[in-house]
Scaffold this motif. Structure first.
Motif, PDB file in Angstrom:
ATOM      1  N   ASN A 198       0.978  -0.769   0.340  1.00  0.00           N
ATOM      2  CA  ASN A 198       0.191  -0.138   0.175  1.00  0.00           C
ATOM      3  C   ASN A 198       0.645   1.007   0.110  1.00  0.00           C
ATOM      4  O   ASN A 198       2.131   1.235   0.007  1.00  0.00           O
ATOM      5  N   LYS A 199      -0.250   2.382   0.215  1.00  0.00           N
ATOM      6  CA  LYS A 199       0.742   3.497  -0.034  1.00  0.00           C
ATOM      7  C   LYS A 199       2.150   3.828   0.745  1.00  0.00           C
ATOM      8  O   LYS A 199       2.973   3.955   1.095  1.00  0.00           O
ATOM      9  N   LEU A 200       1.430   3.866   2.078  1.00  0.00           N
ATOM     10  CA  LEU A 200       2.089   3.615   3.117  1.00  0.00           C
ATOM     11  C   LEU A 200       2.917   2.401   3.473  1.00  0.00           C
ATOM     12  O   LEU A 200       4.948   2.972   3.331  1.00  0.00           O
ATOM     13  N   ASN A 201       2.819   1.440   2.815  1.00  0.00           N
ATOM     14  CA  ASN A 201       4.561   0.903   2.820  1.00  0.00           C
ATOM     15  C   ASN A 201       5.201   1.516   1.916  1.00  0.00           C
ATOM     16  O   ASN A 201       6.762   0.495   1.924  1.00  0.00           O
ATOM     17  N   LEU A 202       4.767   1.634   0.012  1.00  0.00           N
ATOM     18  CA  LEU A 202       5.941   1.834  -0.008  1.00  0.00           C
ATOM     19  C   LEU A 202       6.143   3.466   0.284  1.00  0.00           C
ATOM     20  O   LEU A 202       7.582   3.716  -0.016  1.00  0.00           O
ATOM     21  N   ARG A 203       6.159   4.218   0.954  1.00  0.00           N
ATOM     22  CA  ARG A 203       6.688   5.293   1.628  1.00  0.00           C
ATOM     23  C   ARG A 203       7.548   5.158   2.664  1.00  0.00           C
ATOM     24  O   ARG A 203       9.084   5.621   2.889  1.00  0.00           O
ATOM     25  N   VAL A 204       7.691   3.011   3.381  1.00  0.00           N
ATOM     26  CA  VAL A 204       8.576   3.206   4.554  1.00  0.00           C
ATOM     27  C   VAL A 204       9.923   2.215   2.906  1.00  0.00           C
ATOM     28  O   VAL A 204      10.370   2.992   3.544  1.00  0.00           O
ATOM     29  N   ALA A 205       9.256   1.721   2.409  1.00  0.00           N
ATOM     30  CA  ALA A 205      10.671   1.453   1.220  1.00  0.00           C
ATOM     31  C   ALA A 205      11.323   2.735   0.665  1.00  0.00           C
ATOM     32  O   ALA A 205      12.264   2.480   1.228  1.00  0.00           O
ATOM     33  N   ALA A 206      10.679   3.701  -0.149  1.00  0.00           N
ATOM     34  CA  ALA A 206      11.554   5.201  -0.084  1.00  0.00           C
ATOM     35  C   ALA A 206      12.517   5.063   0.888  1.00  0.00           C
ATOM     36  O   ALA A 206      13.333   5.322   0.757  1.00  0.00           O
ATOM     37  N   ASN A 238      14.039  -2.157  14.787  1.00  0.00           N
ATOM     38  CA  ASN A 238      13.701  -1.403  15.583  1.00  0.00           C
ATOM     39  C   ASN A 238      12.648  -0.672  15.264  1.00  0.00           C
ATOM     40  O   ASN A 238      11.557   0.335  15.247  1.00  0.00           O
ATOM     41  N   ASN A 239      13.326   0.554  14.321  1.00  0.00           N
ATOM     42  CA  ASN A 239      12.647   1.960  13.571  1.00  0.00           C
ATOM     43  C   ASN A 239      10.865   1.775  12.725  1.00  0.00           C
ATOM     44  O   ASN A 239      10.489   2.123  13.182  1.00  0.00           O
ATOM     45  N   TYR A 240      11.444   0.197  11.477  1.00  0.00           N
ATOM     46  CA  TYR A 240      10.074   0.808  10.588  1.00  0.00           C
ATOM     47  C   TYR A 240       9.589  -1.086  10.594  1.00  0.00           C
ATOM     48  O   TYR A 240       8.546  -1.453  10.163  1.00  0.00           O
ATOM     49  N   LYS A 241       9.968  -1.823  12.454  1.00  0.00           N
ATOM     50  CA  LYS A 241       9.209  -2.656  12.764  1.00  0.00           C
ATOM     51  C   LYS A 241       8.678  -3.355  11.548  1.00  0.00           C
ATOM     52  O   LYS A 241       7.819  -4.332  11.222  1.00  0.00           O
ATOM     53  N   ILE A 242      10.940  -4.398  11.512  1.00  0.00           N
ATOM     54  CA  ILE A 242      10.457  -5.392   9.743  1.00  0.00           C
ATOM     55  C   ILE A 242      11.206  -6.102  10.374  1.00  0.00           C
ATOM     56  O   ILE A 242      12.311  -6.441  10.685  1.00  0.00           O
ATOM     57  N   LYS A 243      10.928  -7.163   9.494  1.00  0.00           N
ATOM     58  CA  LYS A 243      11.902  -8.432   9.820  1.00  0.00           C
ATOM     59  C   LYS A 243      12.908  -8.573   7.853  1.00  0.00           C
ATOM     60  O   LYS A 243      12.519  -7.605   7.596  1.00  0.00           O
ATOM     61  N   SER A 264      32.191  -2.372  -4.736  1.00  0.00           N
ATOM     62  CA  SER A 264      31.133  -3.313  -3.837  1.00  0.00           C
ATOM     63  C   SER A 264      29.738  -2.850  -3.257  1.00  0.00           C
ATOM     64  O   SER A 264      29.376  -1.619  -4.431  1.00  0.00           O
ATOM     65  N   ARG A 265      28.662  -3.539  -3.256  1.00  0.00           N
ATOM     66  CA  ARG A 265      26.532  -3.335  -3.256  1.00  0.00           C
ATOM     67  C   ARG A 265      27.150  -3.998  -2.152  1.00  0.00           C
ATOM     68  O   ARG A 265      27.262  -4.655  -0.866  1.00  0.00           O
ATOM     69  N   LEU A 266      26.329  -3.164  -1.506  1.00  0.00           N
ATOM     70  CA  LEU A 266      24.842  -3.303   0.372  1.00  0.00           C
ATOM     71  C   LEU A 266      24.230  -4.128  -0.402  1.00  0.00           C
ATOM     72  O   LEU A 266      22.838  -3.596  -0.580  1.00  0.00           O
ATOM     73  N   PHE A 267      23.479  -5.291   0.324  1.00  0.00           N
ATOM     74  CA  PHE A 267      22.642  -6.250  -0.073  1.00  0.00           C
ATOM     75  C   PHE A 267      21.243  -5.693   0.852  1.00  0.00           C
ATOM     76  O   PHE A 267      21.858  -5.683   2.072  1.00  0.00           O
ATOM     77  N   ILE A 268      20.586  -6.033   0.517  1.00  0.00           N
ATOM     78  CA  ILE A 268      19.610  -6.076   1.835  1.00  0.00           C
ATOM     79  C   ILE A 268      18.012  -6.683   1.446  1.00  0.00           C
ATOM     80  O   ILE A 268      17.935  -6.932   0.089  1.00  0.00           O
ATOM     81  N   ALA A 269      17.381  -7.640   1.962  1.00  0.00           N
ATOM     82  CA  ALA A 269      16.276  -8.505   2.054  1.00  0.00           C
ATOM     83  C   ALA A 269      15.732  -8.545   2.946  1.00  0.00           C
ATOM     84  O   ALA A 269      15.785  -8.417   4.606  1.00  0.00           O
ATOM     85  N   TYR A 270      14.165  -7.712   3.240  1.00  0.00           N
ATOM     86  CA  TYR A 270      13.466  -7.116   4.482  1.00  0.00           C
ATOM     87  C   TYR A 270      11.732  -7.786   3.865  1.00  0.00           C
ATOM     88  O   TYR A 270      12.079  -7.690   2.599  1.00  0.00           O
ATOM     89  N   TYR A 271      11.383  -7.832   4.937  1.00  0.00           N
ATOM     90  CA  TYR A 271      10.382  -8.369   4.792  1.00  0.00           C
ATOM     91  C   TYR A 271       8.831  -6.975   4.919  1.00  0.00           C
ATOM     92  O   TYR A 271       9.106  -6.030   6.350  1.00  0.00           O
ATOM     93  N   LEU A 272       7.903  -6.278   4.379  1.00  0.00           N
ATOM     94  CA  LEU A 272       7.413  -5.270   4.591  1.00  0.00           C
ATOM     95  C   LEU A 272       5.273  -5.931   3.590  1.00  0.00           C
ATOM     96  O   LEU A 272       5.694  -6.326   2.786  1.00  0.00           O
ATOM     97  N   ASN A 273       4.554  -5.912   4.701  1.00  0.00           N
ATOM     98  CA  ASN A 273       3.721  -6.135   4.518  1.00  0.00           C
ATOM     99  C   ASN A 273       3.234  -7.707   3.848  1.00  0.00           C
ATOM    100  O   ASN A 273       2.824  -8.130   3.732  1.00  0.00           O
TER     101      ASN A 273
END
Ligand code: AMP
Length: 281
Positions: A198-206, A238-243, A264-273
């Motif tokens: 949703n829009k909020l999730n996308l704002r968090v991702a940004a 903790n800030n975003y309450k994400i896994k 190098s690259r900084l790699f991330i995998a996380y869960y939103l919604n």
């Protein structure tokens, strides 16, 4: 003659291997863009590049069940073939779309012997058991069927690109062509899965993207990078309450853990919604 043919061909839809073999026989300069549908501007950038570098572009849309390590993820994966075809047609840059059924790809039921080696069992290979075995298997099957000169793949899925290149270029004539990650106006990497946010999730991702840029900028200041990144991972969590599955700096040539930002690259995998997102910068 060739160009005339090209103009006459609109965008032909191929539903099985036989019609594919028949239709592709006259062409040898084939650019291939494999996708799972949910076509977005990221996919279109691959198509544009193929169109620039190859005479003929073929796009496949196939949601490969064998690369999903989670049934719910497979079930909820966005599907809208009519919309996808409309978008592809509008580009006027796609000559063929291959829409195989499961049996068309997996007719040869020989069980895949593909195993990801220990050194490569990192990042998504560590957290999504069996995922890349499924990806490599389907990419090998598709490559054998399509027999392209070039395969266009996105850096958004950097580890996928790395593993596919390593395996396929040894065995087939096809060259894997990397393509830059396309982002939305807030720098969120485009992904078919974004339609589940949703829009909020996308704002968090940004906002997470901004944090990643900062983290990468600050890495230079720290001697113990893995400790710094672990701390940052906890903060993000903790800030975003994400896994978060991982937050790691790795060399872009060999994907080994890196202690400098150069190459190098900084790699991330996380869960939103409950949607798993990956990115690398
Ligand atoms: P998918 O349909 O998600 O399996 O992706 C098909 C191809 O498009 C893969 O090579 C992806 O890496 C690539 N791709 C997906 N998203 C992007 C993006 N935002 N920018 C560039 N390439 C992408």
């Amino acid at each position: 003659m060739f160009y005339l043919l090209n103009i006459l061909i609109q965008m032909k839809i191929l539903l099985d291997k036989c019609s594919l073999f028949e239709s592709l026989r006259p062409f040898n300069d084939l650019g291939f863009v494999p996708t799972m549908g949910g076509i977005h501007k990221g996919h279109l950038s691959l198509i544009n590049k193929s169109n620039r570098l190859c005479k003929i572009t073929i796009v496949s849309i196939f949601i490969n069940p064998k690369q999903f390590n989670n049934k719910k993820d497979l079930k909820s994966y966005p599907r809208n073939i009519d919309k996808d075809l409309k978008i592809l047609k509008k580009t006027k840059k796609v000559d063929f779309v291959y829409l195989p059924r499961f049996e068309d790809i997996y007719e040869n039921k020989k069980k895949s012997k593909i195993k990801i080696n220990k050194n490569d069992t990192i990042l998504c290979a560590k957290y999504r058991k069996g995922h890349f075995e499924g990806v490599l298997d389907v990419m090998e099957r598709l490559t054998k069927i399509v027999n392209p000169k070039k395969i266009f793949m996105g850096e958004k899925d950097f580890q996928q690109l790395y593993l596919v290149k390593k395996r396929l270029e040894k065995k087939y004539k096809a060259k894997i062509i990397p393509c830059k990650t396309i982002r939305n106006k807030n720098n969120v990497a485009l992904s078919s899965r974004n339609s589940l946010l949703n829009k909020l999730n996308l704002r968090v991702a940004a906002s997470i993207y901004k944090k990643l840029v900062n983290i990468k900028k600050n890495i230079k200041k720290y001697k113990n990078i893995s400790k710094f990144l672990n701390n940052q991972k906890v903060k993000l969590k903790n800030n975003y309450k994400i896994k978060i599955d991982y937050l790691e700096l790795r060399n872009k040539k060999n994907l080994k853990v890196s202690n400098k930002t150069n190459n190098s690259r900084l790699f991330i995998a996380y869960y939103l919604n409950n949607v798993r997102l990956i990115d690398n910068i």
